[in-house]
Enzyme design. Structure first.
Site, mmCIF file in Angstrom:
data_model
loop_
_atom_site.group_PDB
_atom_site.id
_atom_site.type_symbol
_atom_site.label_atom_id
_atom_site.label_comp_id
_atom_site.label_asym_id
_atom_site.label_seq_id
_atom_site.Cartn_x
_atom_site.Cartn_y
_atom_site.Cartn_z
ATOM 1 C CG ASP A 169 -0.034 -0.122 2.519
ATOM 2 O OD1 ASP A 169 0.161 -1.266 2.978
ATOM 3 O OD2 ASP A 169 0.494 0.889 3.018
ATOM 4 C CG ASP A 185 1.359 4.944 5.764
ATOM 5 O OD1 ASP A 185 0.715 4.084 6.385
ATOM 6 O OD2 ASP A 185 1.862 5.928 6.313
HETATM 7 N N1 ADE Z 1 1.103 1.344 5.773
HETATM 8 C C1 ADE Z 1 1.592 0.491 6.667
HETATM 9 N N2 ADE Z 1 1.997 0.934 7.886
HETATM 10 C C2 ADE Z 1 2.510 0.070 8.780
HETATM 11 N N3 ADE Z 1 2.619 -1.247 8.585
HETATM 12 C C3 ADE Z 1 2.226 -1.723 7.399
HETATM 13 N N4 ADE Z 1 2.225 -2.971 6.912
HETATM 14 C C4 ADE Z 1 1.732 -2.935 5.668
HETATM 15 N N5 ADE Z 1 1.390 -1.665 5.334
HETATM 16 C C5 ADE Z 1 1.696 -0.899 6.400
#
Ligand code: ADE
Ligand SMILES: CSC[C@H]1O[C@H](OP(=O)(O)O)[C@H](O)[C@@H]1O
Length: 288
Positions: A208, A210
């Site tokens: 992703d 974030d």
């Molecule tokens: N955006 C994110 N923040 C923290 N841990 C994660 N693990 C996978 N995506 C994450």
């Protein structure tokens, strides 16, 4: 020395296939219980141990993972090299969901975890300027590429405490720090692996953006799980390619990971706490 590869599986990777003579074994450690039993066997003739970081069924939150017990258990079983697999958020435009990234630096923002095997009664300070093993990281990158992944060779990983994801202000701050990835488990795992004199490499799988990216919504678990579902086959194929690259017997680490404690222990022999020394049998037995 014989190679034994330890694989720490992250979110979405709770077991691996194809181990010959595989069995789940319970490992007792002086640091409490590891996240789960450890799957041990051989892959293409090389000994391998697999431990799901959050336990099968994802039972332990990032703050509750007993990182010390996990690293001790893998060392106790005879592991020489640890490959950590993790789901991460991307903090940069050019690391996109589905990409694999070999981590080489960390910013540790965790605050509610036991971070050392050492302490009062046996104080030690290991070098940590280069927290991952370049030799092992090179093999991991090659294995992931051969498995069909798009691989980035270096990245700085922010380890946050969680379990909530970051605020927008935090995500923007980490980007200003020029961090590349964010996750919740890279620390203290890497620190403890160094204290246990294990070569450690981290293969992060971007799931992703974030919450900072203006054209992508904020991360949620559904996104992480969906991307990991798509990545799992390549992750497994990466693991399957490691034995051929590492080989059955192992030369000493040219970067000194396996001798990290040579000059690290400060406490005078006469002042050392016998109880703590007993707990350090697997981790530091070589130098104590
Ligand atoms: N955006 C994110 N923040 C923290 N841990 C994660 N693990 C996978 N995506 C994450
Ligand atoms: C399921 S999203 C958050 C969770 O995923 C990552 O786990 P891991 O590093 O074990 O793959 C992240 O660090 C969080 O623990």
């Amino acid at each position: 020395m014989d190679t034994m590869i330890g694989i720490i599986g992250g979110s979405g990777l709770y077991q691996i296939d194809g181990l010959e003579g595989a069995s789940w074994v319970q490992v007792k450690t002086p640091w409490g219980r590891p996240s789960d039993d450890v799957l041990v066997g051989r892959l293409h003739g090389v000994a391998m141990a697999f431990l799901p970081r959050h336990g099968r069924g994802h039972v332990h939150s990032p703050s509750a993972v007993n990182y010390r017990a996990n690293i001790d258990a893998l060392k106790r079983l005879g592991c020489t090299d640890l490959v950590a697999l993790s789901a991460v958020g991307s903090l940069r435009e050019d690391f996109v969901p589905g990409d694999f990234v070999v981590v080489d630096q960390y910013i540790d923002r965790t605050f509610a975890r036991e971070k050392s095997f050492f302490g009062s009664g046996c104080v030690a300070h290991v070098g940590f300027a280069h927290p991952t093993c370049p030799r092992l990281s090179g093999h991991v990158a090659a294995a992931a590429r051969a498995a069909g992944a798009k691989v980035h060779n270096a990245a700085t990983y922010v380890a946050m405490e969680g379990p909530q994801f970051s605020t927008l202000a935090e995500s923007r701050l980490y980007r200003q720090w020029e961090a590349d990835l964010i996750g919740m488990t890279g620390m203290p795992e890497a620190k403890l692996a160094r204290e246990a004199e294990l070569c450690y490499a981290s293969l992060a799988m971007v799931t992703d953006f974030d919450c900072w990216h203006p054209s992508h919504g904020a991360v949620d678990v559904a996104q992480v799980v969906a991307t990991m579902g798509r990545n799992a086959k390549v992750a497994r194929e990466t693991v399957a390619r490691l034995p051929a690259l590492l080989g059955t017997s192992r030369a000493p680490c040219p970067h000194g990971c396996d001798r990290a404690l040579d000059h690290a222990i400060m406490t005078a022999p006469a002042q050392r706490d016998p109880e703590l020394l007993a707990k350090l049998d697997a981790v530091a037995g070589r130098v104590l």
